[in-house]
Design a protein around this motif. Structure first.
Motif, short mmCIF file in Angstrom:
data_model
loop_
_atom_site.label_atom_id
_atom_site.label_comp_id
_atom_site.label_asym_id
_atom_site.label_seq_id
_atom_site.Cartn_x
_atom_site.Cartn_y
_atom_site.Cartn_z
N GLN A 30 -0.06 7.25 7.16
CA GLN A 30 -0.17 6.59 8.46
C GLN A 30 -1.61 6.66 9.00
O GLN A 30 -2.07 5.75 9.67
N PHE A 33 -3.45 3.79 7.50
CA PHE A 33 -3.17 2.53 8.21
C PHE A 33 -4.02 2.44 9.47
O PHE A 33 -4.57 1.40 9.80
N LYS A 230 3.05 -6.87 16.28
CA LYS A 230 1.72 -6.37 15.90
C LYS A 230 1.34 -5.16 16.74
O LYS A 230 0.76 -4.19 16.25
N ALA A 233 3.26 -2.26 15.69
CA ALA A 233 2.78 -1.82 14.37
C ALA A 233 1.55 -0.91 14.47
O ALA A 233 1.27 -0.16 13.54
N GLY A 237 3.13 1.36 12.04
CA GLY A 237 2.71 0.93 10.71
C GLY A 237 3.29 -0.46 10.41
O GLY A 237 3.96 -1.05 11.27
N PRO A 238 3.05 -0.99 9.21
CA PRO A 238 3.48 -2.35 8.89
C PRO A 238 4.98 -2.56 9.11
O PRO A 238 5.78 -1.67 8.84
N LYS A 390 5.35 -10.52 7.26
CA LYS A 390 4.84 -9.15 7.14
C LYS A 390 3.82 -8.93 8.25
O LYS A 390 2.82 -9.64 8.35
N HIS A 392 1.09 -6.71 10.25
CA HIS A 392 0.15 -5.58 10.23
C HIS A 392 -0.53 -5.51 11.59
O HIS A 392 -0.74 -6.53 12.23
N HIS A 394 -3.56 -4.97 12.34
CA HIS A 394 -4.91 -5.52 12.48
C HIS A 394 -5.14 -6.73 11.63
O HIS A 394 -4.53 -6.86 10.60
#
Ligand code: ATP
Ligand code: MG
Length: 394
Positions: A30, A33, A230, A233, A237-238, A390, A392, A394
């Motif tokens: 983590q 990430f 986002k 996340a 995380g993702p 998916k 993320h 960033h």
């Protein structure tokens, strides 16, 4: 002052044997990430600590901010590293550190030493006393206070020597990935992003499902949910976000079932569908942003009838919170501004003027029978046509 290394502290409660490794590995993952957008860090474990080190000094504020989103971290200590363990070398690095970090300041201090390296020829007390004397020699305007020092200069002798005096509190919680998976029902509202954040904080990896109802809900409404995912996340995380086209199911319920039962029946189908994707991702629970009594569909009777549609446990971390308490968290995690953008939601479009607030399970199940000829096909279509995005941070 510029830093190239950070010592990460974590709460060790309950960490035994294999659990410690799982915890540390998840924490390191983590941290990657979180830190990847900041720069290139070497993250490594060393006897009950995790270190993040870089060749160049990246922006301090940005680095600390990124780390403050990683659950499981209890403290973030910017450190300087002395490669050499000889007293002169340690004293030199320590004095340079004091000169730079506390330039022009006057304070009382204490040197606190910890030895991870037990073969070191001096005891912790001896090292601390010697280094304290050296600091005092170099900075005669400072004073020693071993009971209540304003600054605790900590020197940890391990593989290398780590020096620090500041600890920025971390977010607490457990690293995402240490507590299984759950599927979040993520709407564009205020509550569900907060619910996702709260469950992730307990170490649960989350994915999400969003029920989209085009053309009644716009692309902008969908984009809003993507933006919220986002933001979640950043902490979680993702996230794999499933966008389910819910229009035909809603229309069928609208046409065939009593209007006042629309919301509750719709929510039951949300549960069936969420559970399908949960199983696909190996999740063992569903998560919603419901709070008891907030709206008609959130009475205890409604929650009972909704839960009957799920075979998995349904986690509702906001259940006992007032709206303003939920808002406070959404502001803290940065989702509030997006949540209050005024785009339509699939629930508000088909909502009845007077929805049942005390639905009875037998009555609702009877109403659902009216969907019998169409629902299997519609469900299959909704499941098969879902889009997976998916997400993320960033
Ligand atoms: P939120 O602020 O999270 O939207 P809410 O107070 O508006 O919640 P409802 O609209 O009744 O409450 O929704 C309750 C919960 O059901 C939400 O918190 C969310 O978990 C789920 N939910 C509602 N609508 C959707 C949707 N379109 N897609 C996915 N989940 C949804
Ligand atoms: Mg909502």
């Amino acid at each position: 002052m510029e830093y190239k290394a950070y010592l990460i502290k974590y709460a060790e409660i309950g960490l035994k044997g294999k659990n410690r490794h799982l915890f540390e590995d998840a924490l390191v993952r983590q941290m990657h990430f979180a830190l990847d957008p900041v720069g290139e860090f070497n993250i490594r474990k060393e006897s009950g600590r995790v270190f993040a080190e870089s060749e160049e000094a990246y922006d301090y504020e940005e680095t600390v901010e990124a780390l403050s989103h990683v659950f499981g971290i209890s403290g973030i200590c910017p450190i300087v590293v002395s490669e050499g363990k000889e007293m002169d070398e340690m004293a030199r690095v320590l004095c340079d550190y004091v000169a730079e970090e506390y330039e022009g300041e006057t304070f009382s201090f204490k040197v606190f030493c910890r030895r991870g390296d037990k073969s070191y020829p001096m005891t912790s007390m001896e090292v601390a006393a010697e280094l304290g004397g050296r600091v005092l020699d170099a900075f005669p305007h400072l004073s020693v206070d071993v009971h209540e020092p304003e600054v605790s200069l900590t020197v940890e002798i391990r593989e290398k020597v780590y020096i620090y005096s500041k600890e920025i509190p971390g977010p607490g919680g457990m690293p995402v990935g240490t507590n299984g998976n759950a599927m979040l029902l993520l709407s564009g509202g205020i509550d569900s992003p907060v619910a996702g954040y709260m469950i992730a904080k307990r170490g649960v990896k989350i994915d999400a499902v969003y029920f989209h109802a085009p053309p009644y809900t716009s692309e902008r409404a969908k984009q809003k949910v993507i933006d919220l995912a986002k933001q979640v996340a950043v902490y979680a995380g993702p996230i794999s976000l499933y966008v389910v086209n819910f229009t035909d199911i809603q229309m069928a319920i609208y046409q065939k079932c009593p209007k006042d039962e629309l919301t509750i029946i719709m929510r039951r189908y949300m549960m069936y569908i969420a559970e399908y994707f949960a199983k696909k991702r190996g999740a063992l629970a569903l998560v919603t942003g419901e709070s008891l009594g907030q709206v008609a569909s959130q009475t205890i009777q409604s929650l009972y009838v909704t839960d009957d549609a799920a075979t998995m446990p349904v986690f509702r971390p906001c259940i006992g919170m007032d709206k303003n308490e939920i808002i406070e968290i959404s502001e803290k995690i940065g989702t509030f501004e997006t949540s209050v953008l005024p785009y339509e939601d699939c629930c508000t479009i088909f909502v009845a003027k007077h929805p049942v607030t005390k639905p009875r399970l037998d009555v609702i199940k009877k109403s659902e029978k009216k969907l019998a000829d169409v629902i299997d096909g519609l469900m299959e279509e909704a499941l098969n046509s879902a889009e997976m995005i998916k997400i993320h941070a960033h």
